[in-house]
Scaffold this motif. Structure first.
Motif, PDB file in Angstrom:
ATOM      1  N   ARG A 191      14.544   9.709  -1.828  1.00  0.00           N
ATOM      2  CA  ARG A 191      13.786   8.456  -1.914  1.00  0.00           C
ATOM      3  C   ARG A 191      14.122   7.727  -3.194  1.00  0.00           C
ATOM      4  O   ARG A 191      14.216   8.322  -4.273  1.00  0.00           O
ATOM      5  N   ILE A 192      14.307   6.431  -3.092  1.00  0.00           N
ATOM      6  CA  ILE A 192      14.443   5.565  -4.255  1.00  0.00           C
ATOM      7  C   ILE A 192      13.096   4.870  -4.449  1.00  0.00           C
ATOM      8  O   ILE A 192      12.629   4.161  -3.554  1.00  0.00           O
ATOM      9  N   PRO A 193      12.426   5.090  -5.563  1.00  0.00           N
ATOM     10  CA  PRO A 193      11.075   4.537  -5.750  1.00  0.00           C
ATOM     11  C   PRO A 193      11.095   3.044  -6.081  1.00  0.00           C
ATOM     12  O   PRO A 193      10.841   2.630  -7.216  1.00  0.00           O
ATOM     13  N   ALA A 194      11.427   2.263  -5.092  1.00  0.00           N
ATOM     14  CA  ALA A 194      11.499   0.814  -5.277  1.00  0.00           C
ATOM     15  C   ALA A 194      11.281   0.139  -3.935  1.00  0.00           C
ATOM     16  O   ALA A 194      11.449   0.761  -2.882  1.00  0.00           O
ATOM     17  N   THR A 195      10.893  -1.116  -3.956  1.00  0.00           N
ATOM     18  CA  THR A 195      10.748  -1.902  -2.735  1.00  0.00           C
ATOM     19  C   THR A 195      12.073  -2.594  -2.434  1.00  0.00           C
ATOM     20  O   THR A 195      12.596  -3.328  -3.271  1.00  0.00           O
ATOM     21  N   PHE A 196      12.604  -2.343  -1.244  1.00  0.00           N
ATOM     22  CA  PHE A 196      13.896  -2.900  -0.858  1.00  0.00           C
ATOM     23  C   PHE A 196      13.784  -4.168   0.000  1.00  0.00           C
ATOM     24  O   PHE A 196      14.580  -5.077  -0.140  1.00  0.00           O
ATOM     25  N   VAL A 197      12.798  -4.185   0.911  1.00  0.00           N
ATOM     26  CA  VAL A 197      12.810  -5.185   1.979  1.00  0.00           C
ATOM     27  C   VAL A 197      11.450  -5.855   2.133  1.00  0.00           C
ATOM     28  O   VAL A 197      10.403  -5.228   1.969  1.00  0.00           O
ATOM     29  N   LYS A 198      11.494  -7.139   2.465  1.00  0.00           N
ATOM     30  CA  LYS A 198      10.322  -7.872   2.929  1.00  0.00           C
ATOM     31  C   LYS A 198      10.452  -8.025   4.434  1.00  0.00           C
ATOM     32  O   LYS A 198      11.424  -8.602   4.922  1.00  0.00           O
ATOM     33  N   MET A 199       9.474  -7.507   5.155  1.00  0.00           N
ATOM     34  CA  MET A 199       9.514  -7.489   6.620  1.00  0.00           C
ATOM     35  C   MET A 199       8.430  -8.414   7.169  1.00  0.00           C
ATOM     36  O   MET A 199       7.253  -8.249   6.868  1.00  0.00           O
ATOM     37  N   ARG A 200       8.857  -9.388   7.968  1.00  0.00           N
ATOM     38  CA  ARG A 200       7.878 -10.327   8.511  1.00  0.00           C
ATOM     39  C   ARG A 200       6.944  -9.629   9.496  1.00  0.00           C
ATOM     40  O   ARG A 200       7.372  -8.794  10.290  1.00  0.00           O
ATOM     41  N   ASP A 201       5.679  -9.989   9.450  1.00  0.00           N
ATOM     42  CA  ASP A 201       4.697  -9.483  10.406  1.00  0.00           C
ATOM     43  C   ASP A 201       5.057  -9.944  11.817  1.00  0.00           C
ATOM     44  O   ASP A 201       5.686 -10.984  12.007  1.00  0.00           O
ATOM     45  N   GLY A 202       4.621  -9.129  12.802  1.00  0.00           N
ATOM     46  CA  GLY A 202       4.737  -9.569  14.185  1.00  0.00           C
ATOM     47  C   GLY A 202       5.934  -9.068  14.942  1.00  0.00           C
ATOM     48  O   GLY A 202       6.262  -9.606  15.998  1.00  0.00           O
ATOM     49  N   GLY A 203       6.602  -8.011  14.451  1.00  0.00           N
ATOM     50  CA  GLY A 203       7.717  -7.434  15.199  1.00  0.00           C
ATOM     51  C   GLY A 203       7.251  -6.828  16.510  1.00  0.00           C
ATOM     52  O   GLY A 203       6.079  -6.450  16.668  1.00  0.00           O
ATOM     53  N   ILE A 204       8.178  -6.696  17.473  1.00  0.00           N
ATOM     54  CA  ILE A 204       7.797  -6.259  18.820  1.00  0.00           C
ATOM     55  C   ILE A 204       7.200  -4.865  18.842  1.00  0.00           C
ATOM     56  O   ILE A 204       6.360  -4.541  19.673  1.00  0.00           O
ATOM     57  N   SER A 205       7.623  -4.001  17.913  1.00  0.00           N
ATOM     58  CA  SER A 205       7.108  -2.632  17.914  1.00  0.00           C
ATOM     59  C   SER A 205       5.854  -2.474  17.069  1.00  0.00           C
ATOM     60  O   SER A 205       5.342  -1.372  16.912  1.00  0.00           O
ATOM     61  N   THR A 206       5.334  -3.584  16.498  1.00  0.00           N
ATOM     62  CA  THR A 206       4.138  -3.490  15.659  1.00  0.00           C
ATOM     63  C   THR A 206       2.969  -4.290  16.211  1.00  0.00           C
ATOM     64  O   THR A 206       1.923  -4.357  15.585  1.00  0.00           O
ATOM     65  N   THR A 207       3.131  -4.913  17.390  1.00  0.00           N
ATOM     66  CA  THR A 207       2.048  -5.707  17.944  1.00  0.00           C
ATOM     67  C   THR A 207       1.827  -5.368  19.404  1.00  0.00           C
ATOM     68  O   THR A 207       2.755  -5.027  20.132  1.00  0.00           O
ATOM     69  N   GLY A 208       0.575  -5.485  19.840  1.00  0.00           N
ATOM     70  CA  GLY A 208       0.276  -5.291  21.254  1.00  0.00           C
ATOM     71  C   GLY A 208      -0.092  -3.852  21.568  1.00  0.00           C
ATOM     72  O   GLY A 208       0.595  -2.913  21.176  1.00  0.00           O
ATOM     73  N   PHE A 209      -1.196  -3.692  22.293  1.00  0.00           N
ATOM     74  CA  PHE A 209      -1.707  -2.355  22.608  1.00  0.00           C
ATOM     75  C   PHE A 209      -0.714  -1.539  23.422  1.00  0.00           C
ATOM     76  O   PHE A 209      -0.422  -0.385  23.107  1.00  0.00           O
ATOM     77  N   TRP A 210      -0.170  -2.141  24.489  1.00  0.00           N
ATOM     78  CA  TRP A 210       0.709  -1.376  25.369  1.00  0.00           C
ATOM     79  C   TRP A 210       2.033  -1.054  24.707  1.00  0.00           C
ATOM     80  O   TRP A 210       2.626  -0.004  24.997  1.00  0.00           O
ATOM     81  N   TRP A 211       2.499  -1.919  23.810  1.00  0.00           N
ATOM     82  CA  TRP A 211       3.686  -1.569  23.050  1.00  0.00           C
ATOM     83  C   TRP A 211       3.404  -0.383  22.143  1.00  0.00           C
ATOM     84  O   TRP A 211       4.263   0.479  21.948  1.00  0.00           O
TER      85      TRP A 211
END
Length: 249
Positions: A191-211
């Protein structure tokens, strides 16, 4: 040391420019940037084409989904290490890949590395909504559905040839399965103890009950395919852990 960064995209005209600019802004000089488009029907291809000569490799053709596109990118890569930056994500700042390369040079025998990311608002990448920290990750947590953040994951290129690519018969969790497979095969990771990426909210695998349900079912499958015991009840235990982390913040 060459670092290959792969962006896969489909109808990503709203965000792809931000992603490309964040890669081209990196201070580290030895980057191979590869963009794989799935025959977009919007302005994605024309936007990417504006950067002709600054993107090492660009293809646009139909594919069998996001993981098929990732595999195409891996096949095109010639770098020592390979990572994925999604078409709606951006690097936190211009020093990310330099920091990555510094750590890889410090640990030349390491197979893969990972770091942290933050979720941000879709229309404002400076507005952080929550943090995805890998600080508390341990391999034993895989059976409960925990995994390192894939957009921060960089692995030796030869590992894909040795251990296999992303499985295209997964819809949303082939990244989880690949990282679980690499770990189960004994790939050394740091692990590198740093923040690498800004990820926008609302990706297909992070929203919706059935997903979510489908994702959890695929996680169970991924664990079982790699000899890791789990079940849906164990995966459900991830929820209180996440709630506790939110309360701490």
């Amino acid at each position: 040391m060459k670092i290959s960064i792969i962006t896969v995209c489909y109808n990503s005209a709203a965000t792809i420019r931000d992603t490309i600019e964040s890669v081209l802004a990196q201070s580290y000089p030895d980057i191979e940037y590869i963009v794989v488009d799935g025959a977009s029907k919007d302005a994605t291809v024309s936007i990417v084409s504006e950067y002709d000569g600054r993107i090492a490799k660009f293809i646009s053709e139909p594919d069998k989904g996001i993981y098929d596109a990732m595999n195409k990118g891996v096949a095109l890569a010639t770098g020592d290490y390979v990572g994925i930056l999604n078409s709606d994500d951006v690097f936190k700042d211009a020093s990310v890949i330099a920091l990555l390369a510094e750590e890889l040079k410090r640990q030349p025998d390491i197979g893969a590395v990972y770091a942290d990311l933050v979720f941000v608002e879709r229309t404002n990448t400076d507005a952080v909504t929550r943090t995805y920290s890998s600080a508390g990750f341990s391999p034993w947590k895989i059976r409960f559905g925990f995994m390192i953040p894939h957009p921060t994951f960089y692995a030796r290129r030869e590992l894909f040839a040795q251990l296999g690519n992303y499985k295209i018969n997964y819809r949303v969790s082939a990244d989880f399965e690949l990282m679980a497979r690499f770990m189960s095969k004994g790939v050394t990771m740091a692990r590198i103890p740093a923040t690498f990426v800004k990820m926008r909210d609302g990706g297909i695998s992070t929203t919706g009950f059935w997903w979510r349900v489908h994702q959890n079912m695929e996680i169970v499958r991924a664990c079982r395919e790699n000899g890791i015991y789990t079940n849906l009840a164990m995966i459900a235990l991830k929820v209180p852990f996440k709630l506790a982390s939110y309360l701490k913040r």
